[in-house]
Design a protein around this motif. Structure first.
Motif, short mmCIF file in Angstrom:
data_model
loop_
_atom_site.label_atom_id
_atom_site.label_comp_id
_atom_site.label_asym_id
_atom_site.label_seq_id
_atom_site.Cartn_x
_atom_site.Cartn_y
_atom_site.Cartn_z
N MET A 195 1.12 -1.25 0.24
CA MET A 195 -0.39 0.23 0.08
C MET A 195 0.66 0.89 -0.29
SD MET A 195 -2.85 1.25 2.98
CE MET A 195 -1.49 1.21 3.96
N THR A 196 0.64 1.96 -0.36
CA THR A 196 1.44 3.64 -1.13
C THR A 196 0.65 4.19 -0.63
OG1 THR A 196 -0.38 4.04 -2.88
CG2 THR A 196 2.69 3.34 -3.10
N THR A 197 0.85 5.72 0.80
CA THR A 197 0.10 6.06 1.45
C THR A 197 0.75 7.80 1.05
OG1 THR A 197 0.41 4.32 3.18
CG2 THR A 197 0.04 6.49 3.79
N ARG A 198 -0.59 8.22 1.21
CA ARG A 198 -1.04 9.74 0.77
C ARG A 198 -0.58 10.48 1.97
NH1 ARG A 198 -3.00 13.15 -2.33
NH2 ARG A 198 -3.51 15.56 -0.88
N SER A 199 1.15 11.17 1.40
CA SER A 199 2.19 11.56 2.96
C SER A 199 1.59 13.55 3.08
CB SER A 199 3.47 12.03 1.95
OG SER A 199 4.45 12.62 3.29
N ARG A 200 1.75 14.24 4.15
CA ARG A 200 1.28 15.51 4.66
C ARG A 200 3.12 15.61 4.56
NH1 ARG A 200 -1.76 14.83 10.54
NH2 ARG A 200 0.42 12.92 10.65
N ILE A 201 3.79 15.19 4.27
CA ILE A 201 5.26 15.61 3.68
C ILE A 201 4.97 17.18 2.92
CG2 ILE A 201 7.58 15.34 3.01
CD1 ILE A 201 7.06 12.28 4.29
N GLU A 202 5.75 17.88 2.76
CA GLU A 202 4.48 19.51 1.73
C GLU A 202 5.59 19.90 0.70
OE1 GLU A 202 5.56 19.73 5.52
OE2 GLU A 202 4.28 21.05 6.73
N TRP A 203 6.87 18.64 0.67
CA TRP A 203 7.25 18.03 -0.92
C TRP A 203 6.92 17.25 -1.72
CZ3 TRP A 203 10.95 14.71 -0.78
CH2 TRP A 203 11.40 14.23 1.05
N THR A 204 6.61 16.23 -0.80
CA THR A 204 5.92 15.38 -2.24
C THR A 204 3.73 14.81 -2.36
OG1 THR A 204 6.72 12.60 -2.48
CG2 THR A 204 6.42 13.20 0.01
N GLU A 205 3.93 13.61 -2.72
CA GLU A 205 2.36 13.65 -2.03
C GLU A 205 2.04 12.08 -2.16
OE1 GLU A 205 1.51 15.61 -7.24
OE2 GLU A 205 1.80 13.51 -6.43
N SER A 206 3.13 11.25 -2.52
CA SER A 206 2.70 9.91 -1.37
C SER A 206 4.10 9.24 -1.05
CB SER A 206 1.75 8.93 -2.07
OG SER A 206 1.03 8.61 -2.54
N THR A 207 4.06 7.85 -0.41
CA THR A 207 4.66 7.59 0.32
C THR A 207 4.65 5.35 0.12
OG1 THR A 207 3.97 6.87 2.58
CG2 THR A 207 5.69 9.26 2.39
N TRP A 208 5.85 5.42 -0.46
CA TRP A 208 6.10 3.30 -1.04
C TRP A 208 7.21 3.25 0.13
CZ3 TRP A 208 9.63 2.38 -5.14
CH2 TRP A 208 9.75 0.95 -5.45
N ASN A 209 6.46 2.40 0.91
CA ASN A 209 8.16 1.80 1.90
C ASN A 209 8.46 0.26 1.37
OD1 ASN A 209 8.85 3.53 4.34
ND2 ASN A 209 6.80 4.03 3.19
N PRO A 210 9.12 -0.06 0.31
CA PRO A 210 9.04 -1.24 0.32
C PRO A 210 10.44 -1.64 1.60
CG PRO A 210 10.60 0.40 -1.42
CD PRO A 210 9.87 1.13 -0.80
#
Ligand code: SF4
Length: 246
Positions: free
Chosen positions: A1-16
């Motif tokens: 599952m990729t996750t929508r991010s609250r980090i200002e400089w990105t959109e989503s996180t992907w954690n393999p």
């Protein structure tokens, strides 16, 4: 599952990969460690062994390929892809996914700059993969810039966060993007406005995109408030430049 991010400089996180160990003062209040502790307590799969146990998650490798909408991904917000416990063969698979998912843009950030340089030597890095290093101080952070410059990427970036001191004069040739931010949360260390100003002016002079992420726990006036109340304003302006992406 990729996750929508609250980090200002990105959109989503992907954690393999999940889990990490600390390497330098920027790690002191690692957000991923705090988050991993919470996820472990909640019984979330992947976090059973705690933060210090690096775990590769092959079942997550294909996730970006399953999303058709062009997305800006921060890769491994919960780890460091170039940690010594991540095998080269697995990093290869992560790069294969990023190359195949050419409609996305991937932001890979590391504190293990030497391994990043060694791994990417002689490889072709597609333009949708941005490679960056953390630069929190002079002693540990600034030397990573020289390693990053060896990397054959189209977009190289610096995450100067948490900015812990004046990092001095930076040679930004070959660097396309600089993010600066202060620390937030329990025990946060203050960031002096003059340190931020210096980096912003150097970026402007050297024509490098500059993104001011946040003041963090201490505002421009040195007063402790919520991160939200301190905001993202630097001398009356919001800086949110970034390189062009899909
Ligand atoms: S390298 Fe990054 S993820 Fe790893 S401990 Fe340091 S801050 Fe946390």
């Amino acid at each position: 599952m990729t996750t929508r991010s609250r980090i200002e400089w990105t959109e989503s996180t992907w954690n393999p990969v999940v889990g990490c160990t600390k390497v330098s003062p920027g790690c002191k209040h690692c957000y991923a460690e705090v988050m991993a502790r919470r996820l472990q307590a909640m019984g979330v799969p992947g976090y059973e062994a705690g933060f210090k146990k690096v775990k590769v998650l092959p079942h997550r490798l294909a996730e970006p390929l399953q999303r058709s909408k062009s997305t800006l991904y921060f890769v491994n917000s919960m780890s460091d892809l170039f940690h010594k416990d991540v095998p080269d063969a697995f990093i290869d698979q992560v790069f294969q996914t990023m190359s195949a998912a050419h409609w996305h843009t991937f932001q890979v950030l590391t504190k293990r700059a030497e391994r990043l340089a060694a791994f990417t030597a002689g490889r072709e890095i597609p333009a949708n993969i941005w490679l960056g290093v953390s630069v929190e101080n002079r002693r540990h952070g600034v030397p990573r810039i020289a390693q990053l410059k060896k990397v054959p990427a189209v977009t190289r970036f610096l995450s100067v966060e948490p900015l812990l001191e004046d990092v001095g004069e930076l040679d930004l040739e070959g660097i396309q993007w600089v993010i600066v931010g202060g620390e937030s949360g329990h025990g946060a260390r203050p960031m002096h406005p003059a340190w931020v100003d210096s980096i912003q002016r150097q970026c402007e002079a050297q024509r490098v995109a500059f993104f001011f992420k946040q003041w963090g726990a201490f505002g421009a006036d040195g007063v402790r408030r919520s991160k939200k109340a301190n905001g993202r304003d630097l001398r009356g302006r919001v800086y949110d430049e970034m390189p062009a992406h899909a």
